[in-house]
Structures are given as C-alpha cells and as structure tokens.
Scaffold this active site. Structure first.
Site, PDB file in Angstrom:
ATOM      1  N   ASP A 272       0.326  11.749   3.230  1.00 39.53           N
ATOM      2  CA  ASP A 272       0.114  10.500   3.949  1.00 39.53           C
ATOM      3  C   ASP A 272      -0.149  10.801   5.422  1.00 39.53           C
ATOM      4  O   ASP A 272       0.620  11.529   6.056  1.00 39.53           O
ATOM      5  CB  ASP A 272       1.341   9.593   3.792  1.00 39.53           C
ATOM      6  CG  ASP A 272       1.024   8.157   4.184  1.00 39.53           C
ATOM      7  OD1 ASP A 272      -0.140   7.742   4.063  1.00 39.53           O
ATOM      8  OD2 ASP A 272       1.951   7.453   4.625  1.00 39.53           O
TER       9      ASP A 272
ATOM     10  N   HIS B 173      -1.629   1.512  15.215  1.00 42.98           N
ATOM     11  CA  HIS B 173      -0.326   1.576  14.546  1.00 42.98           C
ATOM     12  C   HIS B 173       0.577   2.593  15.241  1.00 42.98           C
ATOM     13  O   HIS B 173       1.745   2.310  15.533  1.00 42.98           O
ATOM     14  CB  HIS B 173      -0.527   1.953  13.075  1.00 42.98           C
ATOM     15  CG  HIS B 173       0.747   2.204  12.326  1.00 42.98           C
ATOM     16  ND1 HIS B 173       1.654   1.205  12.029  1.00 42.98           N
ATOM     17  CD2 HIS B 173       1.275   3.351  11.807  1.00 42.98           C
ATOM     18  CE1 HIS B 173       2.687   1.720  11.356  1.00 42.98           C
ATOM     19  NE2 HIS B 173       2.477   3.016  11.215  1.00 42.98           N
TER      20      HIS B 173
ATOM     21  N   GLU C 222       3.447  -0.873   4.011  1.00 47.62           N
ATOM     22  CA  GLU C 222       2.425  -0.352   4.925  1.00 47.62           C
ATOM     23  C   GLU C 222       1.076  -0.479   4.221  1.00 47.62           C
ATOM     24  O   GLU C 222       0.873   0.095   3.145  1.00 47.62           O
ATOM     25  CB  GLU C 222       2.702   1.109   5.312  1.00 47.62           C
ATOM     26  CG  GLU C 222       3.895   1.240   6.249  1.00 47.62           C
ATOM     27  CD  GLU C 222       4.050   2.638   6.851  1.00 47.62           C
ATOM     28  OE1 GLU C 222       3.454   3.588   6.307  1.00 47.62           O
ATOM     29  OE2 GLU C 222       4.765   2.757   7.864  1.00 47.62           O
TER      30      GLU C 222
ATOM     31  N   GLU D  37      -2.413   0.504   3.513  1.00 46.35           N
ATOM     32  CA  GLU D  37      -3.180   1.732   3.693  1.00 46.35           C
ATOM     33  C   GLU D  37      -4.335   1.776   2.697  1.00 46.35           C
ATOM     34  O   GLU D  37      -4.372   1.037   1.721  1.00 46.35           O
ATOM     35  CB  GLU D  37      -2.286   2.973   3.462  1.00 46.35           C
ATOM     36  CG  GLU D  37      -1.083   3.020   4.388  1.00 46.35           C
ATOM     37  CD  GLU D  37      -0.420   4.389   4.449  1.00 46.35           C
ATOM     38  OE1 GLU D  37      -1.082   5.393   4.079  1.00 46.35           O
ATOM     39  OE2 GLU D  37       0.749   4.445   4.873  1.00 46.35           O
TER      40      GLU D  37
ATOM     41  N   ASP E  15       2.421   1.997   1.134  1.00 44.62           N
ATOM     42  CA  ASP E  15       3.439   3.011   1.423  1.00 44.62           C
ATOM     43  C   ASP E  15       4.731   2.276   1.789  1.00 44.62           C
ATOM     44  O   ASP E  15       5.066   2.104   2.961  1.00 44.62           O
ATOM     45  CB  ASP E  15       2.943   3.898   2.568  1.00 44.62           C
ATOM     46  CG  ASP E  15       3.982   4.924   2.996  1.00 44.62           C
ATOM     47  OD1 ASP E  15       4.860   5.254   2.185  1.00 44.62           O
ATOM     48  OD2 ASP E  15       3.908   5.385   4.151  1.00 44.62           O
TER      49      ASP E  15
ATOM     50  N   ARG F 247      12.799   1.090   6.843  1.00 42.19           N
ATOM     51  CA  ARG F 247      12.802   1.449   8.267  1.00 42.19           C
ATOM     52  C   ARG F 247      14.153   1.939   8.761  1.00 42.19           C
ATOM     53  O   ARG F 247      14.224   2.791   9.652  1.00 42.19           O
ATOM     54  CB  ARG F 247      12.359   0.252   9.112  1.00 42.19           C
ATOM     55  CG  ARG F 247      10.991  -0.296   8.767  1.00 42.19           C
ATOM     56  CD  ARG F 247       9.917   0.751   8.907  1.00 42.19           C
ATOM     57  NE  ARG F 247       8.590   0.179   8.663  1.00 42.19           N
ATOM     58  CZ  ARG F 247       7.493   0.916   8.527  1.00 42.19           C
ATOM     59  NH1 ARG F 247       7.560   2.245   8.621  1.00 42.19           N
ATOM     60  NH2 ARG F 247       6.338   0.355   8.305  1.00 42.19           N
TER      61      ARG F 247
ATOM     62  N   GLN G  29      14.515   5.390   7.560  1.00 37.85           N
ATOM     63  CA  GLN G  29      13.518   6.203   8.260  1.00 37.85           C
ATOM     64  C   GLN G  29      13.966   6.552   9.682  1.00 37.85           C
ATOM     65  O   GLN G  29      13.861   7.710  10.106  1.00 37.85           O
ATOM     66  CB  GLN G  29      12.190   5.431   8.318  1.00 37.85           C
ATOM     67  CG  GLN G  29      11.030   6.217   8.919  1.00 37.85           C
ATOM     68  CD  GLN G  29       9.733   5.392   8.938  1.00 37.85           C
ATOM     69  OE1 GLN G  29       9.692   4.267   8.442  1.00 37.85           O
ATOM     70  NE2 GLN G  29       8.687   5.954   9.506  1.00 37.85           N
TER      71      GLN G  29
ATOM     72  N   LYS H 113      10.553   6.900   2.298  1.00 41.33           N
ATOM     73  CA  LYS H 113       9.211   6.653   1.774  1.00 41.33           C
ATOM     74  C   LYS H 113       9.085   7.020   0.295  1.00 41.33           C
ATOM     75  O   LYS H 113       8.219   6.484  -0.399  1.00 41.33           O
ATOM     76  CB  LYS H 113       8.194   7.502   2.537  1.00 41.33           C
ATOM     77  CG  LYS H 113       8.201   7.320   4.044  1.00 41.33           C
ATOM     78  CD  LYS H 113       7.314   6.168   4.445  1.00 41.33           C
ATOM     79  CE  LYS H 113       7.063   6.174   5.940  1.00 41.33           C
ATOM     80  NZ  LYS H 113       6.105   5.130   6.320  1.00 41.33           N
TER      81      LYS H 113
ATOM     82  N   THR I  30       5.419   4.339  -4.019  1.00 39.11           N
ATOM     83  CA  THR I  30       4.116   4.120  -3.372  1.00 39.11           C
ATOM     84  C   THR I  30       3.244   3.443  -4.419  1.00 39.11           C
ATOM     85  O   THR I  30       3.127   3.947  -5.537  1.00 39.11           O
ATOM     86  CB  THR I  30       3.473   5.450  -2.946  1.00 39.11           C
ATOM     87  OG1 THR I  30       4.388   6.158  -2.098  1.00 39.11           O
ATOM     88  CG2 THR I  30       2.159   5.213  -2.203  1.00 39.11           C
TER      89      THR I  30
ATOM     90  N   GLU J 159       5.496  -3.968  12.728  1.00 39.46           N
ATOM     91  CA  GLU J 159       4.619  -4.319  13.846  1.00 39.46           C
ATOM     92  C   GLU J 159       4.446  -5.826  13.978  1.00 39.46           C
ATOM     93  O   GLU J 159       4.483  -6.371  15.081  1.00 39.46           O
ATOM     94  CB  GLU J 159       3.232  -3.705  13.647  1.00 39.46           C
ATOM     95  CG  GLU J 159       3.140  -2.220  13.885  1.00 39.46           C
ATOM     96  CD  GLU J 159       1.754  -1.720  13.528  1.00 39.46           C
ATOM     97  OE1 GLU J 159       0.847  -1.864  14.349  1.00 39.46           O
ATOM     98  OE2 GLU J 159       1.578  -1.205  12.404  1.00 39.46           O
TER      99      GLU J 159
HETATM  100 CA    CA Z   1       2.410   5.495   5.823  1.00 42.23          CA
END
Ligand code: CA
Length: 447
Positions: A146, A153, A218, A220, A252, A256, A259, A272, A276, A393
């Site tokens: 990834d 971002h 996320e 992607e 993804d 948080r 993380q 993560k 996925t 975000e």
């Molecule tokens: Ca990612």
C-alpha cells in the site's frame, strides 16, 4: 486476430458499437461493451470458481465461451487459462494476451459481428445474470503493498499529527509505501469485523486492549500486477505500464487509535491488516485507454522526480481520469429507508505519483513483482474539502463530525455502517465506463 497496439485506441473503444446484450447500453451501466472488466465468480451450484467478464448486468462465463470454441483462435494456451479457476494464469501471460482476450470478447458481444451472431444463439450457455453469482477476490494475491501517493492526504494527515512538520522531507522524492497483508483481502460485500487492539487514549496511563473506537475507511485505487520481473531485475518506467493489468477500487480499512499507537517506527501493522476490501471487477488498462491523463503538475518549487522515476510519456499520459465517490448508509438510515449519502468525491488524477512510478520504484531495488500482486494507491484525497478520502480527514480527527440525514453524526465508523465506493470514467467521444461497487458493512467487535 485483432491485435491492439499498446497505448492506442481501437475498435473495442468505439462508442458507436452496440452489444446484443441489451442492458449493456443502459446509460448508467458501469459495464458497457467498451469496458469488459475481468473477474472471478462462483455459481451457487458449484464450488469451482470461473473467470468472467462483466457486460451490462450479466457475466460472460469464460469457461463456457472457451468450451464453445470462441477463444480457439487465440491459441491453446490462452484458451486454457480462461478455463482455469483464477485470473492468475492470465496475469502470468501478460498484457498482450489479456488485450487479445478483451478484443475477442468485444467481437463476441457485439451486435454486428459474425462471432456475435453465433454467441447470441448460445446466450443461455455463456451468459449468467450477475445477481445469480457470487463475486470473489479477482486474483490469488501473493503480495500486497500500500502506497501513500496523494500529497493532499499526506499533508492533511501529517498536519493532524505533526502540525509544525506535516509533510516529511522524503515525500516528494520517494513514493512512500508499506507491505500490507494479502490474506485478509476480501471481495466487496464481505462484512468487516471491528478489530480490537492496543491503543493509548490516555497518554498518562498505560495502553489498553479494547475494540477500536476510531475505525475508518480509506478510498483507494488498487492495481493488479501482471507479468514478472526476476529477482534482482528492475522495471524501467517506460515498461511499467505493461506490468499493470488493471485497476480496482480498494478500501484500506484503518483503525486510527491502534495505528497512532503502533505506527512508529516501522509503520502500520495491525491497524490495517484486519481487512482490505476490493471491488471484484478488474477494469483493464486497455479499457481505461480513452481516459488517460497527465501526471499531476508539481507545484513550483517542488523537486523533479529522480531520473529513474521521470519519463516524458509517463508525465504526459501516465494516469487516468477516474471520478471516485464515498457513500455511507448507517443502520438507522437503512431502517428508515433513507438510502446512502455521499460523503466525498475526488479525482484519481490528483495523485502525486502515477502507478507506473509506483511499479518502477517498487522494483528499483530488484524486488520481483509477480502476477497477482496488488498495489494500493494510498488514500485518494484532493485539494478541496469535499474530496477527502477518509473520515480522519473529512471530520478533522473528530473535531468536525459529519452529519447524517438520520440525525446521527460520524467522527469515525459505527457498527452497521455500510461504506460504499464508486468510481467511473467519462469523457466526450468515449463510452462511460465504471468500476462497480466496493462496499462492506461494519460488524461489532468479537466479544
Ligand atoms: Ca492506505
């Protein structure tokens, strides 16, 4: 045999061509004759998966088509791989063969060709309704990497965690990535269980092991690798496009709180690797050809990419105009019949690095990329507030929760939330093509 020159438009892209599959002409379909994405499906009556090609709201069954002799003229090797139970054999052959299969499928599904007339007579044997099959992860994914290719971002997230130093000095030189987990990649529609893990909500107290309180998505784009470079060999940027079979939507999922506690110094790990999600239909680079776009223009003052990541063709045509959207439907919204709402809309062409650059960089140390490897682009966020590709975000790390029509708010995902990604390409003079959906419902953590 109709062979397409790499990088060119041919009859498969002609928007005037029509299919004998009527619904392939529906204006809102993601899968017109000009798309023909590859996937792997399973009938409810058999265990063995089959390779398929999407057309309208049907799936072209490649096993049945090959048995009908339609692929014979492509040679026994190609005909055999289309009868296998995964896409990996076709990925091993490479772009040239995949291009020929897509061209063959196009002629077979067209209303104005002899192949089309013959195929239409066999319609019941070679077509299956998409709602009658299960779609699987489109390849056996060996390795998953990834990246972090959106500078918007990276800057937005960096600003939350390091206000004085949002973008680290390596970002504009090196495409940052980490090695992800292949075993937990699931197909769209699979429920995602909220992970538990270590976090440290109180910096003055020891960490705790609890269900994540800040589960996020996320948005992607994923790229499926075809062909292989031997260990020790690199992939020059001029050849990188031929190593990209096609693109999917990718979620993804990210915890948080886990993380932020675990990521230093080696990057994301258990925050993560619990899941996925990918969309099941791989839109080939050949189908995307009419939607090629130039790489993002680097702002004045940014360094030029180092020579191995710099190529005029890649700069001019190395990425694609893909519109990407995130939709969300909470359990309360579902119960009230409110439907999903759109949280954001972004453009894939806003990414700082192209997939070609990601391939070349990945192999630049001699790392072998194999058929069925998956590359994630990193969260696709643009410059505008409405184009931020994750809740971290969008809701500014919880400071500005998103309001839902049910009266609820979201700083992060709640159990029961259905997260839906959509993506499509539109351009004057070309048929609109899309990716279908990449979705998953959040389930409660294990007790
Ligand atoms: Ca990612």
């Amino acid at each position: 045999m109709q062979r397409q020159a790499p990088g060119g438009l041919d009859e498969t892209h002609d928007p005037a061509h029509r299919s004998w599959v009527a619904l392939a002409q529906a204006p809102e379909t993601d899968f017109p004759l000009q798309n023909l994405p590859f996937g792997v499906f399973r009938h409810d009556f058999e265990e063995r998966p089959r390779v398929g090609i999407a057309i309208g709201d049907y799936v072209l069954d490649c096993l049945a088509v090959a048995r009908g002799g339609f692929f014979d003229y492509l040679g026994p090797v190609v005909s055999d791989v289309l009868q296998s139970w995964s896409l990996n054999a076709l990925l091993a052959l490479g772009r040239t063969e995949a291009r020929a299969v897509r061209a063959a499928a196009s002629r077979l599904l067209r209303a104005d060709t002899p192949e089309g007339a013959r195929a239409q007579e066999m319609r019941d044997a070679i077509l299956v309704r998409a709602d009658r099959v299960s779609m699987l992860v489109p390849a056996e994914i060996g390795d998953y990497t990834d990246f972090y290719a959106s500078v918007f971002h990276a800057t937005n997230v960096g600003a939350m965690f390091r206000p004085d130093n949002p973008l680290l000095p390596n970002y504009k030189y090196v495409p940052v990535g980490y090695h992800g987990r292949a075993s937990s990649i699931v197909a769209s529609g699979t429920n995602v269980r909220r992970p538990s893990g270590q976090s440290r909500p109180d910096p003055d107290a020891p960490p705790v092991f609890v269900p994540s309180k800040s589960l996020d998505y996320e948005l992607e784009v994923g790229a499926l690798i075809c062909g292989e470079n031997a260990l020790g060999e690199t992939v020059p940027l001029a050849q990188a496009q031929e190593r990209l079979f096609g693109l999917v939507l990718l979620n993804d999922w990210s915890a948080r709180d886990i993380q932020s506690w675990e990521y230093q110094p080696l990057g994301p790990f258990l925050s993560k690797s619990f899941a996925t999600t990918v969309s099941p239909w791989v839109v080939t680079l050949d189908a995307l050809e009419p939607f090629r776009a130039g790489a993002c223009t680097r702002p004045a003052g940014d360094p030029a990419p180092l020579p191995y990541l710099s190529d005029a063709a890649d700069q001019a045509r190395g990425t694609f105009d893909i519109t990407l959207e995130v939709w969300l439907e909470s359990a309360a919204m579902r119960d009230a019949g409110l439907g999903a709402i759109r949280l954001s809309r972004g453009q894939f062409s806003s990414m700082y690095w192209t997939f070609g650059q990601l391939v070349t960089h990945h192999a630049s140390n001699g790392c072998n990329l194999r058929p069925g490897d998956l590359l994630g682009s990193g969260t696709v966020s643009g410059a505008e507030a409405g184009s931020r590709g994750c809740l971290l975000e969008l809701a500014r790390r919880g400071a500005e929760p998103v309001s839902l029509p049910s009266g609820e708010t979201r700083a992060f995902l709640a159990d029961g939330d259905d997260v839906i990604f959509r993506g499509w390409c539109e351009r004057k003079g070309a048929a609109r093509i899309g990716f279908g959906e990449c979705r998953g419902v959040v389930r409660a953590a294990s007790p």
